[in-house]
Design a protein around this motif. Structure first.
Motif, PDB file in Angstrom:
ATOM      1  N   ARG A  78      96.295  79.054  66.304  1.00 38.94           N
ATOM      2  CA  ARG A  78      97.742  79.101  66.336  1.00 38.94           C
ATOM      3  C   ARG A  78      98.129  80.091  67.427  1.00 38.94           C
ATOM      4  N   THR A  79      98.984  79.647  68.353  1.00 35.41           N
ATOM      5  CA  THR A  79      99.375  80.554  69.428  1.00 35.41           C
ATOM      6  C   THR A  79     100.556  81.406  68.987  1.00 35.41           C
ATOM      7  N   HIS A  95     102.295  70.431  63.602  1.00 35.90           N
ATOM      8  CA  HIS A  95     102.097  71.871  63.816  1.00 35.90           C
ATOM      9  C   HIS A  95     102.514  72.658  62.580  1.00 35.90           C
ATOM     10  N   GLY A 119     103.563  79.631  67.663  1.00 34.57           N
ATOM     11  CA  GLY A 119     103.530  78.926  66.385  1.00 34.57           C
ATOM     12  C   GLY A 119     102.874  77.559  66.412  1.00 34.57           C
ATOM     13  N   ASN A 120     102.577  77.037  67.614  1.00 32.94           N
ATOM     14  CA  ASN A 120     101.954  75.706  67.660  1.00 32.94           C
ATOM     15  C   ASN A 120     100.456  75.820  67.405  1.00 32.94           C
ATOM     16  N   VAL A 121      99.881  74.721  66.966  1.00 31.90           N
ATOM     17  CA  VAL A 121      98.439  74.679  66.709  1.00 31.90           C
ATOM     18  C   VAL A 121      97.790  73.971  67.895  1.00 31.90           C
ATOM     19  N   ASN A 127     106.504  72.950  62.081  1.00 33.96           N
ATOM     20  CA  ASN A 127     107.215  73.328  63.297  1.00 33.96           C
ATOM     21  C   ASN A 127     107.741  72.106  64.049  1.00 33.96           C
ATOM     22  N   ASN A 157     102.726  75.148  59.482  1.00 32.87           N
ATOM     23  CA  ASN A 157     102.500  76.588  59.368  1.00 32.87           C
ATOM     24  C   ASN A 157     101.241  76.876  58.561  1.00 32.87           C
ATOM     25  N   LEU A 200      93.415  73.512  61.055  1.00 30.68           N
ATOM     26  CA  LEU A 200      93.056  74.855  61.487  1.00 30.68           C
ATOM     27  C   LEU A 200      92.219  75.548  60.427  1.00 30.68           C
ATOM     28  N   ASP A 221     101.025  72.903  75.156  1.00 24.74           N
ATOM     29  CA  ASP A 221     100.765  74.341  75.122  1.00 24.74           C
ATOM     30  C   ASP A 221     101.010  75.040  76.462  1.00 24.74           C
TER      31      ASP A 221
END
Lengths: 851, 302, 274
Positions: C109-110, C92, C113-115, C212, C94, C99, C153
């Motif tokens: 990206r939520t 994940h 901060g996770n993808v 992350n 940054n 992405l 998620d």
């Protein structure tokens, strides 16, 4: 030692890791292989499989010779007060030092010991009380022996300490290196670390599992550790002790409530046709007599309450509470002899619940063929295990050795419910009883083992209801009322699931008159007014509706509010030893249980004044001692149990109240642990002339051949073990794709040195062979395995995890095809951890392989 | 670059062919547009042919792209966000920008194609004619060219801007190589179609050959640079099927042989070069362009 | 506040509960490529023994979103031997290569901060696969889309932690606020260094804009199979674009040179119609 905690008890392993990361505890792993446990430890010392007694004995010798043990007063004080170190042993006793590796009392045929010469020297017995004995306890009182003679200076050559010292004098670091194959420095670092971390301010713990139990000297290995811990003053103290890792769901519970053939619940002994057990009185005197001066002096209360629980109203004083009708054993009915009988066609039927002998049984080919001699077999499990399917697709059937049409065994395969599909409890490591709740109904016709047993019992009772035969008295009168209340089954589809609560309450015990649960085993009576299934559990249901096994209050230490640790929620047994003779804690840091001379004990003296002084444990820990007994109390000479035991007799389950460095009774293969080579070994015993445990359980029958010592055909040591990814014989894990793909195939761990010698390459097939059979496996060549130098020569070792069978989603040969049936003489546990074998590159000859 | 990066699993008969057809289409269109702008009417044969090639060739590509998707029916997500329905672009993704460029280029290529048909009298659509003639064809050609070169080169950029060792190490060269190769294959396609339509390109043959000389030299330079940049990961191009495809197919037959033939004819005077040979060279160029893309695409996924 | 996981590999016992918990929560099957159907018993049988220590998972795939790696470090004399164990999954990042590459907006990206990879949006173009320097995101033939760890998620957006962290028996995988986890990681690193473990390092503070999901390693990252200096491939986009444009310009110039000069030749009135 003797365990692989990280792999086999991963959830519990978080605690040693926490001790290490947060409290700088030192973790040491002494094991033939470098495992995932070793990876987490500070130190790994490799030893040849089966040589643990040399290592532990070596530590004992090192400790007893050390300056620290001999100058820090703590150790002598603990030894004199809490162990039998000062007790004098019979002058007839002869040690292994005198007899080339055996003890005095060995029969001429060398198969059995008479332990008379191992007895204590004693003072004269007390004069028996006047009058005739009226109760069972009265009978026991007449059996009370004189107190053992002691030498508190521990200099008398006949005192236990000197006997122990002499016994282990040859277990030098050089001997350890020679026999175990580990470097002397490694051994010494372990010994020194243990010694440095014992005493007033620090304690050390020894943890073990089946790496110790599954040997022909299994019980003695464990005893060896207990002795060491007792000498180091680690027993009964926080952070100390000997911790048995009890794995599989409720394995501790299974021995507590006695699925073992030779016990009754609560570790009472089974009435035995071979012993003086004809009547209840005989039984109590035979079993309770030798231990009457320990807490076992309550034997009459335990056995009578048990019988009341079994037979209810039908058990009365007039019929000795139904004792005469209670089943008896007539021999060794443990797993291996049972299968030998089965192979001779002597057993008609077999109920297989929660086991898979076709894979898990020693000399599995023999056991699979024995199954074919049964008339009928019921297998209850989630999936069609190898045992359930043996008749149609076992290797013996596939090779034509057995033919389905010639197998007369009628096999019933019944679907079983899983743990979340029923209420119940687990009892595992640390004797902790924890309740688990039903979360979902089992599918279709799958039912729990509780349901099955209960309904089977109901049907049998119905069938025998009208029988007048005395032989059927027991089944007619066994109490069998576990119907659920409607609220217990309201939420579920299965309405006739028996009440787990009622079963637990019966185990806990209750007063017969009003059915109220007993809060403590102190209230058990021998007059039939109490009933109790297993006295050690009393207190788990202290009052109606309350189940302490279900409580979940954790704290940062003992957590007395989490579950129920039998007995009486005591987590650390013999914890009176966490205070010195005067009842003061050994140190502030290691304070657990101690005597508070100012506290109101809650009792009153005959004059009505409150008695001051009691043992306290601010942490909430159960006190494993009589709470009001002052530390300086001197026990009465003519008394049972607590009344006989003095204020420093912390080991209340031993007849002399002391930790037994020397075991005068109770073990059939010697009062002291002694190194014998495994029954199959590539080397002659370097320590003694006696090669193997002289009284090991051996069955020299056709189909169960043993290898000779140092047999050149089988020069390699083989050890079997488990992985995290699979469980036992794989009946649950190999059917689950998520687990099958983690460890799909049987593999053999081989050192690169051995692989080089045999032309074995990583990942390719190898065949391992013993006189019992052959298996093929994938080679995993790794430096985590290593050759050992034993007595100057190289001894190779290989390892096989034994989870595999031919059913399910992960296939592999049955490793137990290789193992022989041979066992520890005390408890008949099989020697699965060490045998000899040969290995070669390539697949087995013949037979179809799975892709 | 990272050896751990996963290979996408793109198939040569979808993505390799797509790279090729896109390159031919865009290359042809680009040349055709330049001919239109700077040819002053003299090269109308070239531009006409180019516009006849560009759009139909491009039409081959959507089925190829869609066919390779794990969820083919969702192809429209490349342009419109699945949840909101609004147009979507991700500027850091060559694939996203390329999708829009494909739409734009496709539209322009279509208009130019239509233009051809109108000019040659093959279709009439009087009601639209007025609106249609408002935008001069040069505008389509200009916009389409820019979009076209993007189409030609973005596929190489797409490969380079990943972590696959062969593609990452050969960054930033593959996009340029594909553009140059597109020019070359586009020219070859134009030449062949003109021959087929019997538009005598004899005078223009020499222009094609001149163009091809320059472009082939650039191509060879780029190929050498790419192999050097790939370092130890160039090994995939020296072993097995892709070695044959790359060195024999793309480099030798697709580049060196046509170049050699070209130089030989140039030395000796072009009239010595017979037209059938020129045709064969054009086929080799096309074959070479196809094999170049397939080998780089597939070797990077080994 | 971004949430993530701190993986302390020094207390990982390699039990693989994280792998199983992930599959259970995300309803993922056994990896299809690892099974063959037994023709007699008609059930799938696992055939994926690799011989690579205790790791038979071999790679992150469309159905394996977690993988425990085992690295045996034993000299011939076995002195100081170590068995390093590390549970691997999506980091994940940054600045996430996957992405950045996604053309449909499936990878998002939520707010935590996770993808995440939206399965209803993904078209299975597979461009994210080569764009991840860690080799995490993979294609699932069963769904026709790319799939990877989502940092659970739905769980983390409903007050729960990740399934793997919950299942981890030793707390090696810890879920929480990244800022808090960093404090924990720094403390562990300091502790290890004070015990003389000089090679210990934290992986994920600087890599790819910060990970992350970051790790405490007891040796160089490459020993654990992780790229030492992972690069986000899209950072090369400007340069690549520029060079490609230059290539196009070169083609244009070539065309102009080739086609223009001849235009002034003696071809005179040649009509090139049609």
């Amino acid at each position: 030692m003797g365990s692989n905690m990280a792999e086999c008890h991963p959830v519990a392993f978080r605690w040693p890791l926490k001790a290490k990361t947060e409290h700088d505890a030192v973790l040491m792993h002494v094991d033939p292989r470098f495992t995932r446990t070793s990876a987490m430890c500070d130190v790994h010392v490799p030893i040849r499989a089966g040589t643990d007694i040399v290592f532990l004995g070596g530590i004992i010798r090192h400790v007893l010779e050390s300056e620290r043990w001999n100058t820090d007063p703590f150790f002598r004080e603990y030894a004199v007060n809490f162990t039998n170190a000062a007790t004098l042993v019979s002058p007839d006793y002869k040690d292994t030092e005198d007899l080339g590796g055996v003890f005095s009392g060995l029969s001429p045929d060398g198969k059995k010991y008479d332990n008379a010469s191992w007895a204590y020297q004693r003072n004269p017995p007390p004069s028996p009380p006047a009058g005739k004995p009226e109760t069972l306890s009265d009978l026991l009182l007449r059996k009370v022996p004189g107190r053992p003679k002691t030498d508190p200076s521990m200099k008398n050559p006949r005192c236990v300490l000197q006997v122990v010292k002499r016994h282990f004098s040859r277990y030098t670091p050089e001997m350890v290196e020679r026999v175990c194959g580990c470097p002397k420095e490694g051994f010494l670092s372990v010994a020194e670390t243990l010694l440095a971390n014992s005493g007033r301010e620090k304690t050390s713990n020894i943890t073990y599992a089946v790496g110790w139990t599954q040997h022909t000297v299994g019980v003695q290995i464990i005893r060896n550790a207990a002795m060491l811990q007792a000498l180091l003053g680690n027993i009964g103290r926080p952070g100390g002790g000997v911790l048995a890792l009890r794995g599989h769901a409720t394995i501790q519970g299974s021995t507590d409530i006695a699925t073992l053939y030779h016990s009754l619940p609560g570790y009472l002994n089974m009435p035995d046709g071979r012993k003086a057990h004809d009547t209840l009185k005989d039984f109590v005197v035979t079993e309770g007599g030798p231990v009457a001066t320990s807490f076992w002096g309550n034997y009459p209360k335990f056995i009578v309450s048990y019988l009341k629980a079994q037979f209810g109203e039908a058990a009365t004083a007039a019929n000795d509470y139904g004792y005469d009708y209670h089943p008896r054993i007539t021999g060794d009915h443990s797993h291996m002899p049972m299968f030998l009988s089965m192979a001779e066609g002597k057993i008609q039927g077999f109920l297989v619940m929660g086991q898979n002998p076709a894979v898990g049984g020693q000399n599995a080919r023999f056991q699979r063929k024995a199954l074919a001699k049964l008339s009928w077999m019921v297998v209850r499990d989630f999936f069609e295990t190898e045992t359930a399917a043996f008749w149609r697709n076992s290797p013996e059937v596939k090779s034509g050795e057995l033919s389905p049409k010639d197998i007369r065994t009628e096999v019933f395969f019944l679907p079983a419910a899983e743990v979340p599909e029923m209420d119940g409890t687990f009892t595992n490591t640390q004797r902790l009883v924890q309740a688990h709740d039903k979360a979902v109904d089992p599918p279709d016709d799958a039912r729990s083992d509780t349901w099955f047993t209960y309904h089977l019992g109901k049907r049998l009772k119905a069938m025998y209801k009208e029988s007048a035969s005395p032989r059927d008295w027991a089944i007619r009168n066994v109490t069998w009322e576990y119907e659920p209340e409607s609220r217990e089954v309201a939420a579920w589809r299965v309405k006739d699931e028996p009440s787990a609560y009622r079963i637990l309450k019966e185990i806990n015990g209750y007063t017969v008159a009003d059915g109220k649960p007993l809060p403590t085993f102190a209230l058990l009576k021998e007059d039939g007014s109490t009933a109790c299934g297993a006295w050690i559990y009393t207190g788990v249901v202290p009052e109606e509706g309350k189940n302490r096994a279900a409580s979940r209050k954790a704290d940062a230490w003992i957590s007395p509010g989490w579950g129920f640790a039998w007995p009486a929620n005591r987590h650390i047994m013999y914890n009176r030893a966490s205070a010195d003779a005067a009842g003061r804690p050994w140190s502030e840091r290691k304070k657990l249980v101690y005597w508070d001379p100012a506290a109101d004990s809650g009792t009153k003296d005959p004059a009505g004044k409150p008695v001051i002084g009691k043992w306290v444990a601010p942490s909430g820990e159960g006190i494993d001692f009589q709470v009001t007994k002052p530390p300086m109390f001197r026990g009465k000479d003519l008394a049972l149990g607590f009344d006989w035991l003095s204020g420093n007799d912390a080991f209340i389950m031993r007849a002399d109240g002391k930790a037994w460095l020397f075991a005068p009774a109770g073990l059939v293969d010697g009062p002291l642990p002694t190194h014998y080579e495994p029954y199959e070994s590539p080397v002659k015993n370097p320590v003694y002339a006696q090669q193997v445990n002289p009284v090991a359980k051996v069955w020299k029958v056709e189909g169960n051949p043993y290898h000779k010592t140092a047999d050149p055909q089988f020069p390699i040591v083989l050890s079997t073990y488990r992985l995290t990814e699979h469980h036992l014989s794989g009946t649950m894990s190999r059917w689950l794709p998520w687990l099958a793909e983690l460890m799909p195939e049987l593999f053999c761990e081989i050192s690169p040195e051995l692989a080089g010698e045999k032309g074995i390459r990583n990942g390719e097939y190898v065949t391992i062979r013993t006189a019992r059979g052959e298996v093929q496996a994938r080679a995993l060549v790794t430096r985590r395995m290593r050759p050992f130098t034993v007595d100057g020569k190289t001894v190779h070792q290989v390892g096989l995890p034994w989870h595999w069978g031919w059913q399910g989603s992960a296939h592999g040969d049955v490793v137990n095809n290789l193992t022989p049936m041979v066992g520890d003489p005390n408890v008949s546990i099989h020697e699965g951890k060490v045998l000899t074998c040969d290995i070669r590159a390539g697949k087995k000859g013949g037979g179809a392989q799975h892709a | 670059m990272s050896p751990a990066a996963h290979a996408p699993g793109w198939e040569w008969f979808y993505i390799g062919l797509y790279f090729f057809f896109a390159g031919v289409s865009a290359g042809a269109y680009f040349i055709g547009s330049l001919a239109e702008f700077f040819g002053g009417g003299r090269h109308r044969g070239i531009s006409r042919t180019a516009f006849y090639i560009a759009f139909p060739t491009l039409l081959l590509t959507p089925p190829l792209l869609v066919g390779d998707l794990g969820q083919p029916l969702r192809f429209w997500h490349l342009l419109f966000h699945a949840r909101s329905g609004f147009p979507y672009i991700n500027l850091s993704s060559p694939m996203s920008v390329g999708s829009w460029a494909l739409v734009l280029y496709g539209a322009m290529a279509f208009l130019s194609f239509l233009d051809n048909l109108v000019v040659e009298g093959k279709i009439e659509f009087a009601p639209f004619a007025k609106a249609y003639s408002l935008v001069p064809r040069k505008v389509y050609a200009a916009v389409g060219s820019v979009a076209g070169f993007f189409i030609a080169g973005y596929t190489g950029v797409l490969l380079n801007v990943t972590s696959r060792p062969l593609w990452a190490l050969t960054d930033p060269l593959v996009g340029a190589l594909f553009v140059v190769s597109a020019g070359s294959t586009g020219a070859a396609a134009i030449y062949l179609v003109m021959k087929w339509r019997q538009i005598h390109p004899a005078p223009e043959l020499e222009e094609f050959e001149r163009f091809d000389r320059i472009v082939k030299v650039i191509e060879i330079a780029l190929v050498v640079a790419i192999v050097v940049a790939a370092g130890k990961y160039a090994g995939v191009l020296f072993r097995g099927t892709y070695a044959v495809m790359f060195w024999v197919g793309a480099v030798l037959l697709g580049t060196l042989v046509p170049l050699a033939s070209n130089l030989y004819a140039h030395r000796r005077g072009h009239h010595l070069r017979s037209e059938p040979a020129a045709g064969l060279m054009a086929y080799l160029v096309l074959l070479g362009g196809l094999l170049l893309r397939i080998s780089l695409l597939q070797a990077g996924q080994l | 506040m971004p949430k993530g996981m701190f993986v302390d590999t020094t207390i990982c016992i390699g039990c693989k509960a994280c792998q199983v918990a992930c599959k259970q929560w995300n309803v993922l099957p056994g990896e299809p490529a690892d099974f063959r159907t037994d023709p007699v018993e008609k059930i799938p049988v696992a055939v994926n023994f690799t011989g690579d220590s205790y790791d038979n998972t071999a790679d992150l795939t469309g159905t394996n979103w977690r993988r425990v790696r085992f690295i045996e470090q034993f000299p011939e004399n076995r002195a100081g031997g170590r068995w390093l164990i590390s549970s691997d999954s999506c980091k994940h990042c940054n600045d996430a290569g996957c992405l950045n590459a996604c053309p449909t907006g499936a990878l998002v990206r939520t707010d935590l901060g996770n993808v995440a990879l939206r399965q209803d949006v993904c078209i299975g173009c597979k461009y994210c696969l080569p764009s991840c320097p860690y080799g995490v995101v993979a294609f699932s033939h069963e769904t026709g889309t790319a799939r990877k760890c989502t940092l659970c998620d739905e769980r983390i957006h409903n007050g729960l932690g990740t399934a793997c962290a919950k299942a981890c028996p030793t707390g090696s995988i810890a879920f929480g606020e990244v800022a808090e986890l960093k404090k924990k990681a720094d403390a562990r690193l300091a502790k290890l260094k004070s015990l003389g473990r000089g090679k210990a390092n934290i992986y994920g503070y600087k890599e790819a804009g910060g990970l992350n999901v970051f790790y405490l390693f007891d040796d160089r990252p490459s020993v654990y199979g992780q790229p030492e200096s992972p690069e986000v491939p899209q950072r090369r986009l400007p340069m690549t674009s520029a060079v490609t444009i230059a290539g196009a310009v070169a083609v244009g110039v070539a065309a102009l040179v080739a086609f223009r000069e001849r235009g002034q030749s003696d071809r005179g009135g040649e009509e090139v119609e049609k």
